[in-house]
Design an enzyme around this catalytic site. Structure first.
Site, PDB file in Angstrom:
ATOM      1  N   ASN A 162       0.640  -1.131   0.093  1.00 22.27           N
ATOM      2  CA  ASN A 162      -0.124   0.043  -0.012  1.00 22.27           C
ATOM      3  C   ASN A 162       0.931   1.290   0.069  1.00 22.27           C
ATOM      4  O   ASN A 162       1.400   1.609   1.015  1.00 22.27           O
ATOM      5  CB  ASN A 162      -0.973  -0.100   1.296  1.00 22.27           C
ATOM      6  CG  ASN A 162      -1.844  -1.198   1.110  1.00 22.27           C
ATOM      7  OD1 ASN A 162      -3.037  -1.156   0.509  1.00 22.27           O
ATOM      8  ND2 ASN A 162      -1.650  -2.172   2.025  1.00 22.27           N
ATOM      9  N   GLU A 163       1.244   1.660  -1.168  1.00 24.90           N
ATOM     10  CA  GLU A 163       2.019   2.830  -1.247  1.00 24.90           C
ATOM     11  C   GLU A 163       1.630   4.076  -1.109  1.00 24.90           C
ATOM     12  O   GLU A 163       0.322   4.041  -0.751  1.00 24.90           O
ATOM     13  CB  GLU A 163       2.684   2.908  -2.895  1.00 24.90           C
ATOM     14  CG  GLU A 163       3.310   1.605  -3.401  1.00 24.90           C
ATOM     15  CD  GLU A 163       4.703   1.509  -2.552  1.00 24.90           C
ATOM     16  OE1 GLU A 163       4.989   2.244  -1.778  1.00 24.90           O
ATOM     17  OE2 GLU A 163       5.616   0.815  -3.263  1.00 24.90           O
ATOM     18  N   PRO A 164       2.096   5.356  -1.125  1.00 24.79           N
ATOM     19  CA  PRO A 164       1.621   6.628  -0.729  1.00 24.79           C
ATOM     20  C   PRO A 164       0.418   7.049  -1.792  1.00 24.79           C
ATOM     21  O   PRO A 164       0.680   6.471  -3.017  1.00 24.79           O
ATOM     22  CB  PRO A 164       2.617   7.546  -0.992  1.00 24.79           C
ATOM     23  CG  PRO A 164       3.907   6.793  -0.515  1.00 24.79           C
ATOM     24  CD  PRO A 164       3.568   5.322  -1.048  1.00 24.79           C
ATOM     25  N   SER A 166      -2.550   5.733  -0.859  1.00 23.74           N
ATOM     26  CA  SER A 166      -3.357   4.454  -0.790  1.00 23.74           C
ATOM     27  C   SER A 166      -4.380   4.938   0.180  1.00 23.74           C
ATOM     28  O   SER A 166      -4.235   5.814   1.035  1.00 23.74           O
ATOM     29  CB  SER A 166      -2.738   3.294  -0.041  1.00 23.74           C
ATOM     30  OG  SER A 166      -1.949   2.615  -1.065  1.00 23.74           O
ATOM     31  N   THR A 181      10.625   1.976  -3.743  1.00 20.16           N
ATOM     32  CA  THR A 181      10.106   0.585  -3.403  1.00 20.16           C
ATOM     33  C   THR A 181      10.841  -0.409  -4.273  1.00 20.16           C
ATOM     34  O   THR A 181      11.457  -1.201  -4.135  1.00 20.16           O
ATOM     35  CB  THR A 181       8.755   0.162  -3.374  1.00 20.16           C
ATOM     36  OG1 THR A 181       8.145   0.996  -2.266  1.00 20.16           O
ATOM     37  CG2 THR A 181       8.396  -1.361  -2.994  1.00 20.16           C
TER      38      THR A 181
END
Length: 639
Positions: A162-164, A166, A181
């Site tokens: 869940n990246e920035p 999300s 990432t």
């Protein structure tokens, strides 16, 4: 009273945090909690539903669960697992797949029913992924949700993938990976270009439904993002901050990962402190930066307004404190890293005698010496010391394949030009081209390719050391066995690594040892190489008298610098010396422009080094010290 003090110390923290001395102790504690949960559910005749994570963080947890299974009878029969995520696309038998990871690190070593293991399917056609994700959610809900979810945290603040950006209510879905990432994963894939751009991940909302959530983080490089997650404002830019909304979460940290939290970083802001010299020096330097004043201009009001009234009362007047810390910082500055002959050394970092010291610079990779302490290296040689350099590893995984072909083509042309038969060399070259043409990400190179890559790094290192002024007799290549696997994942340190290092030390009998203390190195080689040196010196200290007079200095390199309050020797560099250092780094041509494993910093190594050295000098200048073009910093290690 104790409870009140704890609440005061943790008042900046917005969720529960437990800190252990190291990741081993923390991992054992987490594994024990998982084992307790499994046994409790088994006693009640109920299945345990676990949410599992991958990556470096949970490896020791899984190792302890395996031990508990084999030695303490912990059974995983009836345990149901759901993994957080998987790269997409990804074949389950690929070396980088999370199926492979979980099998190698847990499932193949316990009695779990693999039909109860669930890992996102990275082989689906993209138009079937959405339906798969809905089914993944349904299966979790049908079981009544996850009993326990374990998490790591990425440096973007991601949990799962869940990246920035999300959403807090997001479910299992296909996502695009953040560039940082992918950088962090590049070593596992043999280069960032081979890292998938997408992944299937449980959502933040899925994770939230777990009855218990444990987020684990180890090492200082996780400290900045841990602080944001624990103390920062809730933001989609740092998805881990959403965990502040949960009543069922706990962060389990080692001391290094917790070091950025207010109660450890600036404890005077939350409670009374024991004002020993280390704490005092750190606080005064921090205060200087916080209020933007040189040390000698700090006032009692500055102390009182920034949580340091206790220090002012106990050890004041503040001007006397300022003078004390100013002198301590000033005494770290020296243009004589090997000691100044015939001078009063009572206030200097290094001894005056012997005037000509035997010094050895240990370089984990073939370029760490000049990148990290090239100016000091050259200064030691210029000042007449007997300087040696030891390249601990070949660095042969960090060379591009096309460089191998280029050097082979040169060798063939050279042999042809002097009338020698090139048939054998041509055959090796042809085999190399065939292999490289079909090479898979992170596939182990052939022995011949590894050799050529090692030769490239070796010749560059020799060139750099010669530029610094060393004779060939003082240049040593250890090629420590732990590194020579042909893989990015190395063997564990063995007895031979330590013995080889002891033999070199016995041969030189140095009065100074310089070693890499840059343990944030993303390749993990620095800490391994440091531990080998430390083990060698510790053993030798028991039998060799010269070791008692040998000082060990740690340097840091391309990845980070020591905090100013920790620096014990700062070697200033003139503009001309900065240029000499740059030219020494340039000798490492295979690492210039675009190294194979650059980490998350796009700058070239020489630019990183110069920026870091300039910033160190500027930090000293802001404290009220003399203004220098650049500084290299060192910390003494007492073994």
């Amino acid at each position: 009273m104790a409870r009140l003090n704890l609440l005061e110390e943790t008042r900046y923290e917005k969720l529960p945090v437990t800190v252990y001395p190291d990741q081993h102790a923390a991992s054992l504690a987490v594994a024990a909690r998982i084992a307790t949960l499994i046994r409790k559910k088994q006693a009640a005749g109920e299945p345990t539903v676990l949410g599992l994570a991958t990556g470096v963080t949970p490896i020791q947890v899984y190792a302890e669960l395996i031990r508990l299974h084999k030695e303490d009878g912990l059974s995983f029969k009836g345990v149901i697992t759901f993994n957080l995520d998987e790269y997409y696309p990804m074949k389950p038998d690929a070396a980088q797949s999370y199926v492979t990871f979980m099998n190698e690190n847990l499932f193949d070593h316990i009695d779990i029913d693999k039909s109860l293991v669930h890992i996102p399917n990275g082989t689906l056609p993209q138009d079937e992924v959405a339906a798969f994700c809905l089914e993944y959610e349904r299966q979790i809900e049908e079981l009544g949700g996850l009993d326990l979810q374990i998490l790591g945290i990425g440096r973007t603040g991601h949990i799962g993938f869940n990246e920035p950006g999300s959403a807090p209510n997001s479910g299992t879905r296909l996502v695009t990976l953040d560039d940082l990432t992918r950088n962090d994963a590049s070593r596992d894939f043999g280069g960032k270009e081979n890292v998938p751009t997408k992944a299937i991940t449980m959502g933040v909302g899925t994770i939230f439904k777990a009855r218990e959530i444990i987020l684990m983080a180890w090492s200082a490089k996780k400290a900045p993002i841990v602080r944001k997650a624990v103390e920062g404002e809730i933001s989609g830019e740092v998805p881990a901050t959403f965990l502040q909304l949960s009543d069922n979460v706990e962060f389990v940290l080692d001391a290094d990962a917790a070091s950025g939290l207010t109660r450890f970083d600036t404890p005077w802001l939350v409670s009374d402190c024991v004002w020993d010299n280390t704490m005092k020096k750190k606080a005064v330097i921090w205060l200087s930066g916080a209020v933007g004043k040189p040390i000698l201009k700090l006032t009692e009001e500055d102390y009182n307004s920034n949580g340091m009234a206790q220090l002012a009362v106990e050890q004041g007047p503040v001007y006397q404190i300022n003078i004390d810390i100013f002198n301590q910082v000033q005494h770290t500055i020296t243009g004589w890293p090997g000691g100044k002959p015939g001078a009063d050394d009572s206030q200097r970092p290094e001894r005056a005698e012997p005037a000509r010291k035997r010094s050895i610079v240990f370089s984990p990779h073939p370029d760490d010496d000049v990148i990290s302490m090239g100016g000091t290296f050259i200064r030691l040689v210029d000042q007449g010391h007997d300087v040696h350099v030891a390249y601990q590893t070949s660095g042969n995984t960090a060379v591009w394949d096309d460089d191998v072909l280029r050097y082979m083509e040169f060798a063939i042309d050279f042999k042809h030009s002097v009338g020698e038969d090139t048939a054998k060399l041509q055959g090796i070259y042809d085999d190399m081209r065939k292999f490289i043409a079909t090479k898979q990400p992170n596939q182990i190179d052939t022995p011949e390719i590894r050799d050529v890559k090692g030769f490239i790094r070796k010749t560059e290192a020799i060139s750099g050391a010669r530029f610094a002024g060393l004779p060939d007799s003082n240049i040593h290549f250890q090629a420590l066995p732990f590194y020579e696997t042909g893989k990015t994942k190395k063997n564990s340190v063995g007895e031979e690594d330590v013995i080889l290092t002891m033999e070199l030390l016995q041969k030189i009998k140095p009065q100074q040892v310089f070693a890499a203390g840059d343990f944030a190195d993303p390749n993990g080689t620095h800490i391994v190489c440091f531990n080998i040196i430390l083990a060698a010196l510790t053993r030798l200290k028991e039998t060799e008298d010269w070791v008692k007079d040998c000082r060990m200095w740690l340097y840091r390199g391309a990845w980070q610098e020591f905090p100013t309050h920790e620096i014990e020797m700062a070697v200033p560099l003139s503009p001309a010396e900065v240029l000499r250092k740059r030219n020494a780094i340039f000798k490492h041509q295979s690492q210039k422009d675009r190294p194979v494993f650059p980490g998350d910093d796009a700058r070239e190594f020489w630019v990183r080094a110069e920026d870091r050295n300039r910033e160190t000098a500027q930090n000293y200048d802001k404290l009220g010290m003399a203004e220098y073009a650049a500084m290299e910093a060192f910390v003494r290690y007492n073994y």
